[in-house]
Design a protein around this motif. Structure first.
Motif, mmCIF file in Angstrom:
data_model
loop_
_atom_site.group_PDB
_atom_site.id
_atom_site.type_symbol
_atom_site.label_atom_id
_atom_site.label_comp_id
_atom_site.label_asym_id
_atom_site.label_seq_id
_atom_site.Cartn_x
_atom_site.Cartn_y
_atom_site.Cartn_z
ATOM 1 N N ALA A 161 42.046 64.040 81.214
ATOM 2 C CA ALA A 161 41.390 63.599 79.563
ATOM 3 C C ALA A 161 42.495 63.539 79.315
ATOM 4 O O ALA A 161 43.171 64.025 79.031
ATOM 5 C CB ALA A 161 40.548 63.818 79.064
ATOM 6 N N ASP A 162 42.824 62.324 78.593
ATOM 7 C CA ASP A 162 44.222 61.957 77.714
ATOM 8 C C ASP A 162 43.588 61.981 76.394
ATOM 9 O O ASP A 162 43.018 61.639 75.103
ATOM 10 C CB ASP A 162 44.755 60.280 77.450
ATOM 11 C CG ASP A 162 45.389 59.874 76.993
ATOM 12 O OD1 ASP A 162 46.346 60.993 76.291
ATOM 13 O OD2 ASP A 162 46.066 58.895 76.937
ATOM 14 N N VAL A 163 43.985 63.477 76.105
ATOM 15 C CA VAL A 163 44.161 64.313 75.214
ATOM 16 C C VAL A 163 45.099 63.394 73.516
ATOM 17 O O VAL A 163 44.627 64.099 72.610
ATOM 18 C CB VAL A 163 44.211 65.870 74.686
ATOM 19 C CG1 VAL A 163 43.902 66.453 75.942
ATOM 20 C CG2 VAL A 163 46.397 66.039 75.256
ATOM 21 N N ASN A 164 46.077 61.836 73.899
ATOM 22 C CA ASN A 164 46.837 61.670 73.379
ATOM 23 C C ASN A 164 45.496 60.351 72.602
ATOM 24 O O ASN A 164 46.000 59.732 71.774
ATOM 25 C CB ASN A 164 47.453 61.719 72.712
ATOM 26 C CG ASN A 164 48.470 62.933 73.272
ATOM 27 O OD1 ASN A 164 48.823 63.518 72.084
ATOM 28 N ND2 ASN A 164 49.085 63.171 74.050
ATOM 29 N N LEU A 165 44.097 59.961 73.697
ATOM 30 C CA LEU A 165 44.126 58.504 73.116
ATOM 31 C C LEU A 165 42.850 58.614 71.623
ATOM 32 O O LEU A 165 41.691 59.436 72.088
ATOM 33 C CB LEU A 165 43.356 58.238 74.363
ATOM 34 C CG LEU A 165 42.629 57.050 74.897
ATOM 35 C CD1 LEU A 165 43.388 56.104 74.647
ATOM 36 C CD2 LEU A 165 40.748 56.718 75.624
ATOM 37 N N VAL A 204 35.282 70.424 76.070
ATOM 38 C CA VAL A 204 36.384 70.152 76.295
ATOM 39 C C VAL A 204 37.461 70.647 77.240
ATOM 40 O O VAL A 204 38.190 70.070 77.660
ATOM 41 C CB VAL A 204 36.990 70.108 74.509
ATOM 42 C CG1 VAL A 204 38.384 70.504 74.182
ATOM 43 C CG2 VAL A 204 36.025 69.675 73.136
ATOM 44 N N ARG A 205 37.176 72.322 77.365
ATOM 45 C CA ARG A 205 37.635 72.881 78.751
ATOM 46 C C ARG A 205 38.002 72.195 79.594
ATOM 47 O O ARG A 205 39.164 71.360 80.806
ATOM 48 C CB ARG A 205 37.307 74.239 78.839
ATOM 49 C CG ARG A 205 38.277 74.555 79.860
ATOM 50 C CD ARG A 205 39.736 74.561 80.031
ATOM 51 N NE ARG A 205 40.477 74.837 78.379
ATOM 52 C CZ ARG A 205 41.534 74.965 78.705
ATOM 53 N NH1 ARG A 205 42.354 74.302 78.792
ATOM 54 N NH2 ARG A 205 42.326 75.570 77.674
ATOM 55 N N GLN A 206 36.520 71.222 80.151
ATOM 56 C CA GLN A 206 36.229 70.983 81.474
ATOM 57 C C GLN A 206 37.047 69.119 81.314
ATOM 58 O O GLN A 206 37.742 68.999 82.298
ATOM 59 C CB GLN A 206 34.964 70.362 81.872
ATOM 60 C CG GLN A 206 34.123 71.627 81.710
ATOM 61 C CD GLN A 206 32.308 71.508 81.868
ATOM 62 O OE1 GLN A 206 32.083 70.250 81.099
ATOM 63 N NE2 GLN A 206 31.349 72.275 82.968
ATOM 64 N N THR A 215 36.061 58.124 73.583
ATOM 65 C CA THR A 215 35.678 59.232 74.784
ATOM 66 C C THR A 215 35.065 60.077 74.960
ATOM 67 O O THR A 215 34.694 60.614 72.916
ATOM 68 C CB THR A 215 36.915 59.454 75.282
ATOM 69 O OG1 THR A 215 37.677 59.767 74.333
ATOM 70 C CG2 THR A 215 37.974 57.991 75.181
ATOM 71 N N ALA A 216 34.250 60.417 76.040
ATOM 72 C CA ALA A 216 33.830 61.608 75.663
ATOM 73 C C ALA A 216 34.621 63.210 75.478
ATOM 74 O O ALA A 216 33.979 63.506 74.617
ATOM 75 C CB ALA A 216 33.565 61.436 77.712
ATOM 76 N N LEU A 217 35.642 62.946 75.228
ATOM 77 C CA LEU A 217 36.399 63.664 74.701
ATOM 78 C C LEU A 217 36.085 63.750 72.967
ATOM 79 O O LEU A 217 36.186 65.068 72.525
ATOM 80 C CB LEU A 217 37.977 63.985 75.152
ATOM 81 C CG LEU A 217 39.098 64.930 74.319
ATOM 82 C CD1 LEU A 217 38.361 66.456 74.297
ATOM 83 C CD2 LEU A 217 40.310 64.943 74.797
#
Length: 226
Positions: free
Chosen positions: A190-194, A182-184, A163-165
């Motif tokens: 955004a799913d931080v656990n993906l 990352v803050r944006q 992902t982008a993250l």
């Protein structure tokens, strides 16, 4: 003077006059339009379009004049082409489009113009990624903000299963620009656990690289709790 008795000079003059009145071929106009776009000559772009050059003419690599102008970040030429109806989503042989390229390279003025002209937010590049993913990876903070605001899916997964993250962590140096990105992305939900295809999460990638500030942001956003 008869044709038979015309001098060499006479033939030359006649040939020049004929050349002046002969119509310019469509192929020649299109080629000149591509050259004008590459040089960023917006006046020539407008003139050639007025003479009948095809706004979305393709070169040998299937690129349109707008994509050519976008590659060089020639804003005025790109605007002239967009105003003339150029397709901001037209892809070349390697699946670049003016919209995708402007996003990936952080060409903000052209990106904004493509968004206003109907950019396909779901279109993907040759890696299966949206414009947001390479923008995040390359640290283009303003482009990321613009694409998020436009409504690009922040959790889109590309062919690498990133992902982008994930790309903002895996392919970055963890510096200020990527911290901002990352803050944006977190603020955009955004799913931080993906995780990636190996099951490694953004948090785990950040920890492995020693990106403490990003790690803290991810934890605060619920990473490791999914």
């Amino acid at each position: 003077m008869s044709i038979q008795r015309m001098s060499l000079r006479g033939w030359v003059v006649l040939g020049m006059l004929m050349g002046m009145v002969m119509p310019v071929s469509a192929a020649s106009l299109d080629e000149r339009l591509h050259r004008a776009a590459e040089k960023g000559d917006d006046a020539a772009v407008r003139t050639l379009l007025g003479q009948g050059a095809a706004v979305d003419a393709r070169d040998a690599a299937k690129a349109t004049p707008l994509l050519v102008a976008t590659r060089h970040n020639h804003v005025d030429a790109a605007r002239a082409l967009i105003q003339a109806g150029a397709d901001v989503n037209a892809k070349d042989a390697i699946h670049d489009s003016p919209y995708l390229y402007a996003g990936a390279r952080g060409h903000l003025e052209i990106l904004q113009a493509t968004l206003a002209a109907g950019a396909d937010l779901k279109s993907t590049n040759r890696y299966g990624g949206t414009a947001l993913i390479p923008a995040a990876e390359r640290g283009h903070v303003q482009a990321v903000a613009m694409l998020i605001a436009a409504g690009v899916n922040v959790d889109h997964v590309n062919n690498l299963q990133w992902t982008a993250l994930l790309e903002a962590i895996i392919l970055s140096d963890g510096g200020p620009r990527h911290v901002q990105i990352v803050r944006q992305l977190i603020d955009a939900k955004a799913d931080v656990n993906l995780a990636d295809s190996d099951g490694v999460t953004p948090l785990q990638h950040a920890r492995r690289r020693g990106y403490r500030e990003i790690e803290s942001m991810l934890l605060a956003a619920g990473a490791g709790q999914g």
